[in-house]
Design an enzyme around this catalytic site. Sequence first.
Site, PDB file in Angstrom:
ATOM      1  N   ALA A  74       0.834  -1.194   0.020  1.00  0.00           N
ATOM      2  CA  ALA A  74      -0.013  -0.156  -0.209  1.00  0.00           C
ATOM      3  C   ALA A  74       1.023   1.175  -0.028  1.00  0.00           C
ATOM      4  O   ALA A  74       1.032   1.997   1.156  1.00  0.00           O
ATOM      5  CB  ALA A  74      -1.020  -0.003   1.243  1.00  0.00           C
ATOM      6  N   ILE A  75       1.609   1.389  -1.276  1.00  0.00           N
ATOM      7  CA  ILE A  75       2.576   2.555  -1.309  1.00  0.00           C
ATOM      8  C   ILE A  75       1.973   3.795  -1.221  1.00  0.00           C
ATOM      9  O   ILE A  75       2.341   4.819  -0.678  1.00  0.00           O
ATOM     10  CB  ILE A  75       3.550   2.191  -2.613  1.00  0.00           C
ATOM     11  CG1 ILE A  75       4.098   0.932  -2.545  1.00  0.00           C
ATOM     12  CG2 ILE A  75       4.579   3.236  -2.618  1.00  0.00           C
ATOM     13  CD1 ILE A  75       5.061   0.653  -1.437  1.00  0.00           C
ATOM     14  N   CYS A 134      -7.360   3.871  -9.538  1.00  0.00           N
ATOM     15  CA  CYS A 134      -7.415   4.935  -8.538  1.00  0.00           C
ATOM     16  C   CYS A 134      -8.699   5.357  -8.350  1.00  0.00           C
ATOM     17  O   CYS A 134      -9.671   5.117  -9.317  1.00  0.00           O
ATOM     18  CB  CYS A 134      -6.643   6.163  -9.151  1.00  0.00           C
ATOM     19  SG  CYS A 134      -4.891   5.795  -9.417  1.00  0.00           S
ATOM     20  N   GLY A 248       2.547 -12.463 -10.792  1.00  0.00           N
ATOM     21  CA  GLY A 248       2.975 -13.686 -10.177  1.00  0.00           C
ATOM     22  C   GLY A 248       3.864 -14.419 -11.042  1.00  0.00           C
ATOM     23  O   GLY A 248       4.165 -15.634 -10.507  1.00  0.00           O
TER      24      GLY A 248
HETATM   25  C1  LIG Z   1       5.743  -2.248  -4.472  1.00  0.00           C
HETATM   26  C2  LIG Z   1       4.833  -2.283  -5.681  1.00  0.00           C
HETATM   27  C3  LIG Z   1       4.389  -1.214  -6.270  1.00  0.00           C
HETATM   28  C4  LIG Z   1       3.681  -0.981  -7.370  1.00  0.00           C
HETATM   29  N1  LIG Z   1       3.224   0.306  -7.670  1.00  0.00           N
HETATM   30  C5  LIG Z   1       2.569   0.121  -8.997  1.00  0.00           C
HETATM   31  C6  LIG Z   1       2.251   1.496  -9.547  1.00  0.00           C
HETATM   32  O1  LIG Z   1       2.601   2.581  -9.249  1.00  0.00           O
HETATM   33  N2  LIG Z   1       1.263   1.472 -10.760  1.00  0.00           N
HETATM   34  C7  LIG Z   1       0.778   0.263 -11.129  1.00  0.00           C
HETATM   35  O2  LIG Z   1       0.228   0.543 -12.188  1.00  0.00           O
HETATM   36  N3  LIG Z   1       1.247  -0.822 -10.746  1.00  0.00           N
HETATM   37  C8  LIG Z   1       1.744  -0.977  -9.491  1.00  0.00           C
HETATM   38  N4  LIG Z   1       2.278  -1.978  -8.960  1.00  0.00           N
HETATM   39  C9  LIG Z   1       1.631  -3.208  -9.553  1.00  0.00           C
HETATM   40  C10 LIG Z   1       2.522  -4.243 -10.462  1.00  0.00           C
HETATM   41  O3  LIG Z   1       3.028  -3.227 -11.674  1.00  0.00           O
HETATM   42  C11 LIG Z   1       1.895  -5.339 -11.099  1.00  0.00           C
HETATM   43  O4  LIG Z   1       0.978  -5.043 -11.997  1.00  0.00           O
HETATM   44  C12 LIG Z   1       1.252  -6.365 -10.048  1.00  0.00           C
HETATM   45  O5  LIG Z   1       2.306  -6.509  -8.856  1.00  0.00           O
HETATM   46  C13 LIG Z   1       1.279  -7.908 -10.395  1.00  0.00           C
HETATM   47  O6  LIG Z   1       2.505  -8.293 -10.829  1.00  0.00           O
HETATM   48  P1  LIG Z   1       3.420  -9.207  -9.971  1.00  0.00           P
HETATM   49  O7  LIG Z   1       2.665 -10.268  -9.302  1.00  0.00           O
HETATM   50  O8  LIG Z   1       4.507  -9.606 -11.389  1.00  0.00           O
HETATM   51  O9  LIG Z   1       4.241  -8.052  -9.173  1.00  0.00           O
HETATM   52  C14 LIG Z   1       2.868  -2.260  -7.773  1.00  0.00           C
HETATM   53  C15 LIG Z   1       3.240  -3.463  -7.344  1.00  0.00           C
HETATM   54  C16 LIG Z   1       3.915  -3.522  -6.132  1.00  0.00           C
HETATM   55  C17 LIG Z   1       4.521  -5.062  -5.532  1.00  0.00           C
END
Ligand SMILES: Cc1cc2nc3c(=O)[nH]c(=O)nc-3n(C[C@H](O)[C@H](O)[C@H](O)COP(=O)(O)O)c2cc1C
Length: 320
Positions: A74-75, A134, A248
């Site tokens: 939850a950045i 958002c 994932g």
């Molecule tokens: C720490 C963190 C920050 C993220 N910040 C954003 C963001 O700013 N904008 C966005 O569209 N997705 C954001 N995501 C989502 C990732 O881009 C991605 O779509 C999502 O984590 C699923 O893929 P993954 O399981 O490979 O991480 C964020 C994910 C994580 C873990």
Amino acid sequence: MVERGVDLGVDIGGLRLRYPTLMGSGCYGSGEEFAAFADLSKVGGIVLKSVTRLPRSGNPMPRLVNTSAGLLNAIGLQNPGIDWYLEHEVEKFAQRPCKIVGSVAGFSVADYAYVCERLAARLEIAAIELNISCPNVASEGETFACDPRLTAEVVRAARGVTKKTLIVKLSPNVTDIAAVAREAEAAGADALAVINTVRGMGIDVERWRPRLGNVAGGLSGPAIRPIAVLAVYEVARAVAIPIVGQGGIETLSDALEFFLAGASAVGIGTANFTDPRIPERIADGLAEYLAKRGLRSISEIVGKANLGFASAHEYEGDAG
Ligand SMILES: Cc1cc2nc3c(=O)[nH]c(=O)nc-3n(C[C@H](O)[C@H](O)[C@H](O)COP(=O)(O)O)c2cc1C
């Protein structure tokens, strides 16, 4: 890039990538932090952290919580705002050996259009991804990506201000992701990113308090992969535009699931935190996998797991 006689390049709605991998927004910075650990020339592109009209300091700490099969974050869209970003950050991106995709977030349709127009005007930015997970403060705070009508509105506004490839990133936190995907396509999206994080929460059982400062967060990593694969499968049947499948992915086999479900490229986010060389290994593995089967391009496997059902209802016996 041709490796082992296989063309690993893909075209994502006009965005040409040498490798079919995009580093997920918020998980790779702008690449600078990863350059010491990974070969940036072996990734297709980097999606930058989402940027907003005004600077944001983000949510209260803690913002990251580990779970047994994924990461809760939850950045709160912490970022320096578009003015600072354009002045201090963007020119560095020209040096990257892969494509740079800007990510736009906002809290009104006007915000999205404004940030999108300014970011897309820069040559360093090859394409724009719209992070529509958002809340819309102009109405009742419903999430843009959770309402097909709002999705259409925001995509149309962004489409109106740029001719660059527009990737719309969908949320899994909806009942019918295919319906949202269709609206995004009709409103002018060139491609879709499927999926963003899944809503979740953790509780500290000693303190009897939510583990995240913001209470709720987004779950990423292996726990969400089956959710993401199904989302890609359903979206692929609903639209004709290319999909960047993500959620994932850690191994070649994970990535293959997404291609077979209907993705033309894959996004890799959370996995980079534990092993920044995963994208390279997936690219190498893909070349080997395709070559072994006498295939010459990724397009030959995209969507091949689709059994041709006309609608989701035909396999809806999923209640357990
Ligand atoms: C720490 C963190 C920050 C993220 N910040 C954003 C963001 O700013 N904008 C966005 O569209 N997705 C954001 N995501 C989502 C990732 O881009 C991605 O779509 C999502 O984590 C699923 O893929 P993954 O399981 O490979 O991480 C964020 C994910 C994580 C873990």
